[in-house]
Design a protein around this motif. Structure first.
Motif, PDB file in Angstrom:
ATOM      1  N   LYS A   1     -19.007 -15.445  -0.417  1.00 32.24           N
ATOM      2  CA  LYS A   1     -19.496 -16.791  -0.110  1.00 32.24           C
ATOM      3  C   LYS A   1     -19.231 -17.207   1.339  1.00 32.24           C
ATOM      4  CE  LYS A   1     -21.075 -17.528  -4.206  1.00 32.24           C
ATOM      5  NZ  LYS A   1     -22.543 -17.549  -4.427  1.00 32.24           N
TER       6      LYS A   1
ATOM      7  N   ASN B   1     -21.651 -13.558   3.141  1.00 31.60           N
ATOM      8  CA  ASN B   1     -22.848 -13.226   2.363  1.00 31.60           C
ATOM      9  C   ASN B   1     -23.120 -11.721   2.309  1.00 31.60           C
ATOM     10  OD1 ASN B   1     -24.709 -14.550   0.634  1.00 31.60           O
ATOM     11  ND2 ASN B   1     -26.375 -14.070   2.034  1.00 31.60           N
TER      12      ASN B   1
ATOM     13  N   GLN C   1     -14.217 -19.902  -4.866  1.00 35.19           N
ATOM     14  CA  GLN C   1     -15.384 -19.079  -4.541  1.00 35.19           C
ATOM     15  C   GLN C   1     -14.924 -17.638  -4.306  1.00 35.19           C
ATOM     16  OE1 GLN C   1     -17.243 -20.646  -1.010  1.00 35.19           O
ATOM     17  NE2 GLN C   1     -15.473 -20.313   0.307  1.00 35.19           N
TER      18      GLN C   1
ATOM     19  N   THR D   1     -14.755 -14.166  -2.380  1.00 32.21           N
ATOM     20  CA  THR D   1     -14.872 -13.734  -0.985  1.00 32.21           C
ATOM     21  C   THR D   1     -14.210 -12.369  -0.791  1.00 32.21           C
ATOM     22  OG1 THR D   1     -12.766 -14.733  -0.293  1.00 32.21           O
ATOM     23  CG2 THR D   1     -14.734 -16.124  -0.174  1.00 32.21           C
TER      24      THR D   1
END
Length: 253
Positions: free
Chosen positions: A210, A213, A241, A243
């Motif tokens: 996140k 990308n 999130q 990552t």
């Protein structure tokens, strides 16, 4: 990190790969700066093993330094075949990023860089053929990767970046393919075609970091606070999130 190991013992193909990984991590060998001497007290061996661990952590792990490189993107063909040459090119490029302290630049362009790797695999093959071996091609592939990164940092698309680079004298032997190379088609699905179907579907629905990308692998996932803890962010699921470790611990901060 994932190294292809067949059954309980490393296959004959895997052992040279592991040896080259050890050598490249410490710049050992005729193509590198360091030569092996007798290690009388084991200190040199220990230093080499620490270098191996450091690079392995950097490639794919949950260590805070990990870039979490997805094997499908960096080390395998679309048919699911492991590509030792691509493994060596990636090792060399990661070491170059560290040498030049350019990890953050890589993170900024990572999504597009991975788009390049997946869409222009044949360019790297052309460079390898030009220099007749993967090891001789290493510095030239690393240079191409470096130039791609520079173009992407300027805001150019992958296509624009590639087109500009192959106009330079250094890479003017590269030919762009307008359409993929044709393959022989059978009535039944082959092992390669089945793998390609799976990989394309996996990439289409692949989980992405996140922050950058880029594609994220199950072995290199961290959960990041969207609102940072120091700013009052809580540990509730809505504030989390997925990552890469490096994106979470270093790039974000």
């Amino acid at each position: 990190m994932d190294i292809p190991i067949g059954g309980k013992l490393a296959s004959a193909q895997s052992l040279p790969l592991i040896l080259e990984f050890v050598n490249m991590s410490s710049n050992i060998g005729p193509n590198f700066s360091e030569n092996l001497d007798d290690d009388l007290d084991g200190s040199q061996t220990l230093r080499y093993l620490k270098n191996v661990r450091k690079l392995a952590w950097r490639l794919n792990s949950v260590h805070p330094s990990s870039l979490g490189l997805h094997p499908i993107v960096y080390f395998y063909s679309i048919e699911g075949k492991h590509k030792p040459a691509s493994f060596y090119f990636t090792l060399a490029y990661v070491k170059e990023l560290e040498k030049r302290n350019k990890y953050n630049d890589f993170i900024k362009t990572r999504e597009k860089f991975e788009e390049f790797l997946l869409g222009y695999e044949y360019i790297i093959q052309q460079i390898s053929r030009k220099y007749r071996s993967a090891f001789k091609a290493i510095p030239h592939v690393v240079e191409f990767y470096t130039e791609i990164n520079k173009k992407l940092l300027e805001g150019k698309s992958v296509k624009e970046s590639v087109q500009e680079i192959i106009l330079t004298t250094k890479f003017d032997y590269i030919t762009l393919q307008s359409t993929p190379e044709s393959k022989e088609i059978f009535s039944n699905f082959t092992t390669d075609s089945k793998s390609e179907v799976f990989i394309k579907e996996a990439l289409k629905n692949g989980v992405r970091c996140k922050i950058c990308n880029g594609f994220i692998h199950k072995n290199s996932i961290t959960i990041d606070h969207i609102d940072r803890k120091q700013d009052g962010g809580k540990g509730n699921p809505e504030n989390g999130q997925i990552t890469h470790p490096y994106c979470n611990t270093t790039y974000k901060n």
